[in-house]
Design a protein around this motif. Structure first.
Motif, PDB file in Angstrom:
ATOM      1  N   ALA A 247     -11.027  -3.810  -1.772  1.00 48.94           N
ATOM      2  CA  ALA A 247     -10.961  -3.529  -2.851  1.00 48.94           C
ATOM      3  C   ALA A 247     -11.730  -3.237  -3.857  1.00 48.94           C
ATOM      4  O   ALA A 247     -11.791  -3.564  -4.406  1.00 48.94           O
ATOM      5  N   PRO A 248     -10.885  -1.726  -3.628  1.00 48.19           N
ATOM      6  CA  PRO A 248     -11.823  -0.868  -4.832  1.00 48.19           C
ATOM      7  C   PRO A 248     -10.478  -0.712  -6.042  1.00 48.19           C
ATOM      8  O   PRO A 248      -9.785  -1.119  -6.269  1.00 48.19           O
ATOM      9  N   SER A 249     -11.017   0.346  -7.292  1.00 48.43           N
ATOM     10  CA  SER A 249     -10.408   0.216  -8.205  1.00 48.43           C
ATOM     11  C   SER A 249      -9.199   0.548  -8.386  1.00 48.43           C
ATOM     12  O   SER A 249      -9.118   1.656  -7.318  1.00 48.43           O
ATOM     13  N   ALA A 250      -7.833  -0.110  -8.101  1.00 52.53           N
ATOM     14  CA  ALA A 250      -6.931   0.242  -8.399  1.00 52.53           C
ATOM     15  C   ALA A 250      -5.909   1.119  -9.106  1.00 52.53           C
ATOM     16  O   ALA A 250      -5.514   0.882 -10.253  1.00 52.53           O
ATOM     17  N   ASN A 251      -6.626   2.395  -8.718  1.00 48.04           N
ATOM     18  CA  ASN A 251      -6.218   4.083  -9.786  1.00 48.04           C
ATOM     19  C   ASN A 251      -6.829   4.746  -8.790  1.00 48.04           C
ATOM     20  O   ASN A 251      -7.263   4.732  -7.762  1.00 48.04           O
ATOM     21  N   ARG A 252      -6.287   6.129  -9.717  1.00 49.76           N
ATOM     22  CA  ARG A 252      -6.042   7.200  -8.130  1.00 49.76           C
ATOM     23  C   ARG A 252      -8.030   7.428  -8.097  1.00 49.76           C
ATOM     24  O   ARG A 252      -8.449   7.433  -9.191  1.00 49.76           O
ATOM     25  N   SER A 253      -8.571   8.623  -7.192  1.00 51.88           N
ATOM     26  CA  SER A 253      -9.626   8.361  -6.982  1.00 51.88           C
ATOM     27  C   SER A 253     -10.357   9.146  -8.396  1.00 51.88           C
ATOM     28  O   SER A 253     -10.194  10.151  -8.107  1.00 51.88           O
ATOM     29  N   GLY A 254     -11.475   8.515  -8.820  1.00 52.98           N
ATOM     30  CA  GLY A 254     -11.907   9.282  -9.843  1.00 52.98           C
ATOM     31  C   GLY A 254     -11.867   9.487 -11.528  1.00 52.98           C
ATOM     32  O   GLY A 254     -12.730   9.893 -12.383  1.00 52.98           O
ATOM     33  N   ALA A 255     -10.322   8.580 -11.547  1.00 51.97           N
ATOM     34  CA  ALA A 255      -9.812   7.616 -12.939  1.00 51.97           C
ATOM     35  C   ALA A 255      -9.645   7.199 -13.508  1.00 51.97           C
ATOM     36  O   ALA A 255     -11.221   6.573 -13.279  1.00 51.97           O
ATOM     37  N   LEU A 256      -9.622   6.958 -14.712  1.00 47.62           N
ATOM     38  CA  LEU A 256     -10.230   5.514 -15.165  1.00 47.62           C
ATOM     39  C   LEU A 256      -9.536   4.188 -14.662  1.00 47.62           C
ATOM     40  O   LEU A 256      -8.895   4.352 -13.665  1.00 47.62           O
ATOM     41  N   SER A 257     -10.323   3.605 -14.708  1.00 48.99           N
ATOM     42  CA  SER A 257     -10.161   2.123 -14.246  1.00 48.99           C
ATOM     43  C   SER A 257      -9.030   1.445 -14.746  1.00 48.99           C
ATOM     44  O   SER A 257      -8.795   1.522 -16.375  1.00 48.99           O
ATOM     45  N   PRO A 258      -8.388   0.522 -14.223  1.00 47.00           N
ATOM     46  CA  PRO A 258      -7.370  -0.636 -14.367  1.00 47.00           C
ATOM     47  C   PRO A 258      -8.017  -1.710 -15.248  1.00 47.00           C
ATOM     48  O   PRO A 258      -8.209  -2.555 -14.325  1.00 47.00           O
ATOM     49  N   THR A 259      -7.755  -1.542 -16.592  1.00 46.32           N
ATOM     50  CA  THR A 259      -7.861  -3.276 -16.675  1.00 46.32           C
ATOM     51  C   THR A 259      -7.059  -4.334 -17.190  1.00 46.32           C
ATOM     52  O   THR A 259      -7.263  -5.339 -17.617  1.00 46.32           O
ATOM     53  N   GLN A 260      -5.586  -3.541 -16.875  1.00 48.79           N
ATOM     54  CA  GLN A 260      -4.362  -4.162 -16.851  1.00 48.79           C
ATOM     55  C   GLN A 260      -3.410  -4.310 -15.796  1.00 48.79           C
ATOM     56  O   GLN A 260      -2.854  -2.318 -15.619  1.00 48.79           O
ATOM     57  N   PRO A 261      -2.011  -4.723 -16.120  1.00 52.95           N
ATOM     58  CA  PRO A 261      -1.143  -3.707 -14.603  1.00 52.95           C
ATOM     59  C   PRO A 261      -0.041  -2.864 -15.162  1.00 52.95           C
ATOM     60  O   PRO A 261      -0.569  -1.764 -13.990  1.00 52.95           O
ATOM     61  N   ARG A 262      -0.821  -2.888 -16.485  1.00 49.37           N
ATOM     62  CA  ARG A 262       0.054  -1.253 -16.509  1.00 49.37           C
ATOM     63  C   ARG A 262      -0.673   0.035 -15.943  1.00 49.37           C
ATOM     64  O   ARG A 262       0.020   1.207 -15.289  1.00 49.37           O
ATOM     65  N   HIS A 263      -1.660  -0.382 -16.343  1.00 49.37           N
ATOM     66  CA  HIS A 263      -2.206   0.761 -15.994  1.00 49.37           C
ATOM     67  C   HIS A 263      -2.340   1.550 -13.768  1.00 49.37           C
ATOM     68  O   HIS A 263      -2.027   2.288 -14.034  1.00 49.37           O
ATOM     69  N   VAL A 264      -2.662   0.467 -13.749  1.00 45.83           N
ATOM     70  CA  VAL A 264      -2.507  -0.175 -12.560  1.00 45.83           C
ATOM     71  C   VAL A 264      -0.903   0.840 -11.777  1.00 45.83           C
ATOM     72  O   VAL A 264      -0.966   2.207 -11.445  1.00 45.83           O
ATOM     73  N   VAL A 265      -0.272   0.410 -12.263  1.00 45.49           N
ATOM     74  CA  VAL A 265       1.294   1.040 -11.938  1.00 45.49           C
ATOM     75  C   VAL A 265       1.903   2.600 -12.965  1.00 45.49           C
ATOM     76  O   VAL A 265       1.898   3.780 -11.677  1.00 45.49           O
ATOM     77  N   ALA A 266       1.191   2.741 -13.610  1.00 50.15           N
ATOM     78  CA  ALA A 266       0.383   4.818 -14.254  1.00 50.15           C
ATOM     79  C   ALA A 266       0.245   5.279 -13.713  1.00 50.15           C
ATOM     80  O   ALA A 266       0.772   6.274 -12.938  1.00 50.15           O
ATOM     81  N   SER A 267      -1.003   4.423 -13.005  1.00 43.87           N
ATOM     82  CA  SER A 267      -1.820   5.222 -11.889  1.00 43.87           C
ATOM     83  C   SER A 267      -1.172   5.956 -10.790  1.00 43.87           C
ATOM     84  O   SER A 267      -1.070   7.088 -10.121  1.00 43.87           O
ATOM     85  N   LEU A 268      -1.151   4.622 -10.189  1.00 47.11           N
ATOM     86  CA  LEU A 268      -0.397   4.145  -8.245  1.00 47.11           C
ATOM     87  C   LEU A 268       0.561   4.397  -8.151  1.00 47.11           C
ATOM     88  O   LEU A 268       1.367   4.702  -7.238  1.00 47.11           O
ATOM     89  N   GLY A 269       1.752   4.162  -9.292  1.00 41.65           N
ATOM     90  CA  GLY A 269       3.198   3.749  -9.387  1.00 41.65           C
ATOM     91  C   GLY A 269       3.230   2.978  -8.176  1.00 41.65           C
ATOM     92  O   GLY A 269       2.901   2.032  -7.414  1.00 41.65           O
TER      93      GLY A 269
END
Length: 311
Positions: free
Chosen positions: A141-163
């Motif tokens: 489980a690496p951080s739930a974002n596109r590689s090199g981008a900002l790490s997510p600290t809430q669910p909406r960050h995950v959805v915005a980055s990974l969809g």
């Protein structure tokens, strides 16, 4: 048409659904006390490959494996007396240990990027701890974002980055620590700090003695790339005030468009770091400036992330 990920409650039904997806080889974003992780079962080649695909992550960058218990950790890696002591003191919690991989670990080779070591952590979030225990699976489980981008600290960050790249997100709220785990590699002749984090170098040194210096070599753990945690805009560090066109991230007496901690509290600043960077990235201002953060305690970890974000 892309399908948005399922948002799962951290209750019995939500965790059961997450377990079903993971057992089938799918991806689930899970909350931890540090940041949200993009989880897949670590014993299946196709599941691990899906992580690399979703993140656009280079395949020489190993993944952290999250475990439910010391027993699982001992099945995957060799824990010497130092590792046992650190685990007893800091697990569950924001400490990742890089340890010798067991030949019969059963982990997919891509998890360790072909290295003879594996990075292990026992997270301290009730939902993810239950998920690990109930599935019985070690989860990469690496951080739930596109590689090199900002790490997510809430669910909406995950959805915005990974969809649609992720099947589901367990909504565990905002991460309490907000900064990735400290990573320590145990060597035959000492130890090395591979990534600063919530547990400071001095605290580890009080247990293990002074660390060995880091030298160039293979990437053994996340967060070692020179350019990482990027907000996608030019970022200026050590700002005393905002310049024209800058979104100012403040600290202490220097108030900003988003302030890490008005009282200069480094733990609060760490917890709010990615939230402020996400706000800055989403703002109409084309550049970002960050107030000076003192290089003590958790400030070392905050500055490490900011220097890589500015690279």
């Amino acid at each position: 048409m892309d399908v948005a990920p399922e948002i799962l409650a951290p209750d019995a039904a939500g965790l059961a659904r997450a377990g079903e997806i993971l057992r089938a080889g799918g991806l689930v974003a899970v909350p931890t006390e540090t940041v949200y992780g993009l989880a897949a079962r670590a014993d299946r080649v196709d599941a691990v490959a899906a992580i690399y695909r979703a993140k656009g992550r280079p395949d020489f960058n190993p993944l952290i494996v999250h475990v439910a218990s010391l027993g699982t950790a001992r099945r995957l890696a060799v824990l010497d007396e130092r590792a046992e002591n650190l685990a007893a003191r800091y697990w569950p919690g924001p400490l990742t240990l890089v340890l010798p991989l067991r030949d019969d670990s059963g982990l997919a080779p891509a998890v360790t990027a072909g290295l003879p070591t594996v990075a292990l952590r026992m997270p301290d979030h009730p939902a993810t701890r239950r998920l690990l225990a109930e599935t019985g699976l070690p989860l990469a489980a690496p951080s739930a974002n596109r590689s090199g981008a900002l790490s997510p600290t809430q669910p909406r960050h995950v959805v915005a980055s990974l969809g649609a790249s992720v099947a589901a997100v367990i909504d565990g709220g905002i991460c309490s620590r907000g900064l990735e785990s400290t990573i320590v590699a145990l060597r035959d002749n000492g130890w090395q700090l591979l990534r600063p984090g919530p547990i400071g170098e001095a605290e580890i040194a009080s247990v293990l003695g002074e660390p060995l210096p880091l030298q160039g070599g293979a990437i053994e753990a996340p967060g070692q790339l020179a350019q990482h945690y990027s907000p996608g805009k030019p970022l200026r560090l050590g700002a005393q005030a905002a310049q024209a066109g800058e979104f100012l991230i403040g600290f202490g007496a220097l108030k900003g468009d988003c302030t890490l901690s008005a009282t200069g509290d480094l733990a609060e600043a760490a917890a709010r770091l990615y939230q402020c960077l996400h706000e800055a990235a989403a703002s109409a201002k084309p550049r970002i400036a960050v107030a000076e953060i003192r290089e003590t305690g958790m400030g070392a970890a905050i500055n490490d992330r900011l220097r890589r974000a500015a690279a």
